[in-house]
Motif scaffolding. Structure first.
Motif, PDB file in Angstrom:
ATOM      1  N   GLY A   1      52.269  63.714  24.787  1.00  0.00           N
ATOM      2  CA  GLY A   1      53.633  63.803  25.283  1.00  0.00           C
ATOM      3  C   GLY A   1      53.822  63.114  26.621  1.00  0.00           C
ATOM      4  O   GLY A   1      52.866  62.801  27.329  1.00  0.00           O
ATOM      5  N   GLN A   2      55.078  62.892  26.954  1.00  0.00           N
ATOM      6  CA  GLN A   2      55.403  62.189  28.190  1.00  0.00           C
ATOM      7  C   GLN A   2      54.956  62.922  29.451  1.00  0.00           C
ATOM      8  O   GLN A   2      54.443  62.282  30.368  1.00  0.00           O
ATOM      9  N   PRO A   3      55.110  64.251  29.546  1.00  0.00           N
ATOM     10  CA  PRO A   3      54.679  64.918  30.789  1.00  0.00           C
ATOM     11  C   PRO A   3      53.194  64.700  31.103  1.00  0.00           C
ATOM     12  O   PRO A   3      52.823  64.465  32.255  1.00  0.00           O
TER      13      PRO A   3
ATOM     14  N   PHE B   1      51.334  62.140  30.010  1.00  0.00           N
ATOM     15  CA  PHE B   1      51.188  60.735  30.380  1.00  0.00           C
ATOM     16  C   PHE B   1      51.579  60.521  31.833  1.00  0.00           C
ATOM     17  O   PHE B   1      50.868  59.862  32.589  1.00  0.00           O
ATOM     18  N   ARG B   2      52.712  61.085  32.255  1.00  0.00           N
ATOM     19  CA  ARG B   2      53.178  60.902  33.636  1.00  0.00           C
ATOM     20  C   ARG B   2      52.201  61.522  34.640  1.00  0.00           C
ATOM     21  O   ARG B   2      52.004  60.980  35.729  1.00  0.00           O
ATOM     22  N   ARG B   3      51.570  62.630  34.269  1.00  0.00           N
ATOM     23  CA  ARG B   3      50.565  63.243  35.159  1.00  0.00           C
ATOM     24  C   ARG B   3      49.369  62.308  35.309  1.00  0.00           C
ATOM     25  O   ARG B   3      48.900  62.064  36.428  1.00  0.00           O
ATOM     26  N   TYR B   4      48.869  61.767  34.197  1.00  0.00           N
ATOM     27  CA  TYR B   4      47.751  60.811  34.269  1.00  0.00           C
ATOM     28  C   TYR B   4      48.142  59.588  35.094  1.00  0.00           C
ATOM     29  O   TYR B   4      47.363  59.093  35.903  1.00  0.00           O
ATOM     30  N   GLU B   5      49.340  59.107  34.889  1.00  0.00           N
ATOM     31  CA  GLU B   5      49.837  57.951  35.622  1.00  0.00           C
ATOM     32  C   GLU B   5      49.856  58.237  37.125  1.00  0.00           C
ATOM     33  O   GLU B   5      49.376  57.435  37.929  1.00  0.00           O
ATOM     34  N   ARG B   6      50.402  59.400  37.499  1.00  0.00           N
ATOM     35  CA  ARG B   6      50.499  59.790  38.908  1.00  0.00           C
ATOM     36  C   ARG B   6      49.115  59.896  39.535  1.00  0.00           C
ATOM     37  O   ARG B   6      48.860  59.388  40.631  1.00  0.00           O
ATOM     38  N   GLU B   7      48.181  60.558  38.837  1.00  0.00           N
ATOM     39  CA  GLU B   7      46.824  60.733  39.365  1.00  0.00           C
ATOM     40  C   GLU B   7      46.119  59.391  39.529  1.00  0.00           C
ATOM     41  O   GLU B   7      45.452  59.147  40.530  1.00  0.00           O
ATOM     42  N   CYS B   8      46.271  58.529  38.554  1.00  0.00           N
ATOM     43  CA  CYS B   8      45.646  57.210  38.598  1.00  0.00           C
ATOM     44  C   CYS B   8      46.197  56.381  39.759  1.00  0.00           C
ATOM     45  O   CYS B   8      45.437  55.791  40.527  1.00  0.00           O
ATOM     46  N   LEU B   9      47.510  56.349  39.905  1.00  0.00           N
ATOM     47  CA  LEU B   9      48.119  55.584  40.988  1.00  0.00           C
ATOM     48  C   LEU B   9      47.720  56.134  42.356  1.00  0.00           C
ATOM     49  O   LEU B   9      47.442  55.368  43.281  1.00  0.00           O
ATOM     50  N   ALA B  10      47.656  57.439  42.494  1.00  0.00           N
ATOM     51  CA  ALA B  10      47.253  58.044  43.765  1.00  0.00           C
ATOM     52  C   ALA B  10      45.826  57.628  44.117  1.00  0.00           C
ATOM     53  O   ALA B  10      45.526  57.303  45.274  1.00  0.00           O
ATOM     54  N   ARG B  11      44.946  57.624  43.121  1.00  0.00           N
ATOM     55  CA  ARG B  11      43.548  57.219  43.345  1.00  0.00           C
ATOM     56  C   ARG B  11      43.470  55.754  43.762  1.00  0.00           C
ATOM     57  O   ARG B  11      42.762  55.408  44.708  1.00  0.00           O
ATOM     58  N   ILE B  12      44.202  54.900  43.071  1.00  0.00           N
ATOM     59  CA  ILE B  12      44.159  53.466  43.383  1.00  0.00           C
ATOM     60  C   ILE B  12      44.669  53.203  44.788  1.00  0.00           C
ATOM     61  O   ILE B  12      44.053  52.471  45.561  1.00  0.00           O
ATOM     62  N   VAL B  13      45.788  53.798  45.139  1.00  0.00           N
ATOM     63  CA  VAL B  13      46.370  53.585  46.470  1.00  0.00           C
ATOM     64  C   VAL B  13      45.433  54.116  47.554  1.00  0.00           C
ATOM     65  O   VAL B  13      45.268  53.490  48.599  1.00  0.00           O
ATOM     66  N   ALA B  14      44.786  55.243  47.307  1.00  0.00           N
ATOM     67  CA  ALA B  14      43.872  55.827  48.296  1.00  0.00           C
ATOM     68  C   ALA B  14      42.596  54.992  48.464  1.00  0.00           C
ATOM     69  O   ALA B  14      42.048  54.916  49.558  1.00  0.00           O
ATOM     70  N   GLN B  15      42.146  54.357  47.414  1.00  0.00           N
ATOM     71  CA  GLN B  15      40.864  53.647  47.437  1.00  0.00           C
ATOM     72  C   GLN B  15      40.959  52.189  47.863  1.00  0.00           C
ATOM     73  O   GLN B  15      39.949  51.579  48.186  1.00  0.00           O
ATOM     74  N   HIS B  16      42.157  51.622  47.858  1.00  0.00           N
ATOM     75  CA  HIS B  16      42.291  50.188  48.126  1.00  0.00           C
ATOM     76  C   HIS B  16      43.310  49.933  49.223  1.00  0.00           C
ATOM     77  O   HIS B  16      44.441  50.390  49.143  1.00  0.00           O
ATOM     78  N   LYS B  17      42.875  49.176  50.213  1.00  0.00           N
ATOM     79  CA  LYS B  17      43.803  48.822  51.280  1.00  0.00           C
ATOM     80  C   LYS B  17      44.847  47.822  50.795  1.00  0.00           C
ATOM     81  O   LYS B  17      46.021  47.914  51.133  1.00  0.00           O
ATOM     82  N   SER B  18      44.420  46.861  49.984  1.00  0.00           N
ATOM     83  CA  SER B  18      45.322  45.855  49.426  1.00  0.00           C
ATOM     84  C   SER B  18      45.062  45.752  47.933  1.00  0.00           C
ATOM     85  O   SER B  18      43.937  45.509  47.516  1.00  0.00           O
ATOM     86  N   VAL B  19      46.096  45.939  47.169  1.00  0.00           N
ATOM     87  CA  VAL B  19      45.974  45.865  45.719  1.00  0.00           C
ATOM     88  C   VAL B  19      47.355  45.604  45.119  1.00  0.00           C
ATOM     89  O   VAL B  19      48.366  46.010  45.690  1.00  0.00           O
ATOM     90  N   VAL B  20      47.386  44.888  44.009  1.00  0.00           N
ATOM     91  CA  VAL B  20      48.625  44.677  43.279  1.00  0.00           C
ATOM     92  C   VAL B  20      48.582  45.583  42.058  1.00  0.00           C
ATOM     93  O   VAL B  20      47.619  45.562  41.293  1.00  0.00           O
ATOM     94  N   ILE B  21      49.608  46.379  41.897  1.00  0.00           N
ATOM     95  CA  ILE B  21      49.696  47.312  40.773  1.00  0.00           C
ATOM     96  C   ILE B  21      50.950  46.976  39.988  1.00  0.00           C
ATOM     97  O   ILE B  21      52.045  46.953  40.540  1.00  0.00           O
ATOM     98  N   ALA B  22      50.793  46.712  38.704  1.00  0.00           N
ATOM     99  CA  ALA B  22      51.942  46.452  37.841  1.00  0.00           C
ATOM    100  C   ALA B  22      52.173  47.691  36.983  1.00  0.00           C
ATOM    101  O   ALA B  22      51.295  48.095  36.241  1.00  0.00           O
ATOM    102  N   THR B  23      53.319  48.310  37.141  1.00  0.00           N
ATOM    103  CA  THR B  23      53.646  49.492  36.352  1.00  0.00           C
ATOM    104  C   THR B  23      54.786  49.159  35.397  1.00  0.00           C
ATOM    105  O   THR B  23      55.476  48.158  35.556  1.00  0.00           O
ATOM    106  N   ALA B  24      54.985  50.009  34.454  1.00  0.00           N
ATOM    107  CA  ALA B  24      56.137  49.858  33.558  1.00  0.00           C
ATOM    108  C   ALA B  24      57.380  50.404  34.259  1.00  0.00           C
ATOM    109  O   ALA B  24      57.285  51.148  35.244  1.00  0.00           O
ATOM    110  N   GLY B  25      58.540  50.062  33.738  1.00  0.00           N
ATOM    111  CA  GLY B  25      59.795  50.498  34.338  1.00  0.00           C
ATOM    112  C   GLY B  25      59.986  51.998  34.344  1.00  0.00           C
ATOM    113  O   GLY B  25      60.720  52.542  35.165  1.00  0.00           O
ATOM    114  N   GLY B  26      59.291  52.696  33.445  1.00  0.00           N
ATOM    115  CA  GLY B  26      59.408  54.147  33.378  1.00  0.00           C
ATOM    116  C   GLY B  26      58.783  54.871  34.554  1.00  0.00           C
ATOM    117  O   GLY B  26      58.898  56.090  34.660  1.00  0.00           O
ATOM    118  N   ILE B  27      58.161  54.137  35.459  1.00  0.00           N
ATOM    119  CA  ILE B  27      57.543  54.759  36.641  1.00  0.00           C
ATOM    120  C   ILE B  27      58.581  55.570  37.418  1.00  0.00           C
ATOM    121  O   ILE B  27      58.251  56.566  38.044  1.00  0.00           O
TER     122      ILE B  27
END
Length: 135
Positions: free
Chosen positions: A13-15, A17-43
């Protein structure tokens, strides 16, 4: 998790998926000073996730016509929006209209051109350079 997005939506379900998405993005932002992240419009569907990105990153919204969106979704093999739905294009237009205010909160916007289009890549490169220079 290692599963296609369509499977995550179908099985969990969507909830979830959105939790996994949020956790993944938080990890990426915390671990990388500079990074390009492409998300879908549903973000923008998850206010907390989108707010975190707006607060901690430079968000560029790529805009495209509903027809371009539909074509790209189908090229990716994701037929969820069209399954048993004769009004899929009208639904897509309604979704984009409903998200317009959230997309407007992005730090910059770009009219979507073909991903490999030199003018589209150049436009995004210039936008990113201006945003990082101002940071």
């Amino acid at each position: 998790m290692g599963a296609p997005v369509s499977t995550l939506f179908e099985v969990y379900g969507q909830p979830t998926f959105r939790r996994y998405e949020r956790e993944c993005l938080a990890r990426i932002v915390a671990q990388h000073k500079s990074v390009v992240i492409a998300t879908a419009g549903g973000i923008v569907a998850d206010e907390h996730t989108f707010a975190q990105l707006l607060d901690r990153t430079h968000v560029i919204c790529l805009q495209a016509s509903p027809a371009d969106h539909m074509r790209r979704v189908m090229e990716q093999g994701d037929f969820r929006p069209m399954e048993r739905n004769r009004d899929a294009m009208q639904d897509l237009v309604a979704i984009l209209d409903a998200r317009a205010a959230a997309y407007g909160r992005a730090h910059a916007r770009s009219i979507r051109r073909a991903a490999t289009s030199p003018s589209g890549v150049d436009e995004l490169t210039l936008l990113a350079a201006r945003m990082f220079a101002a940071a």
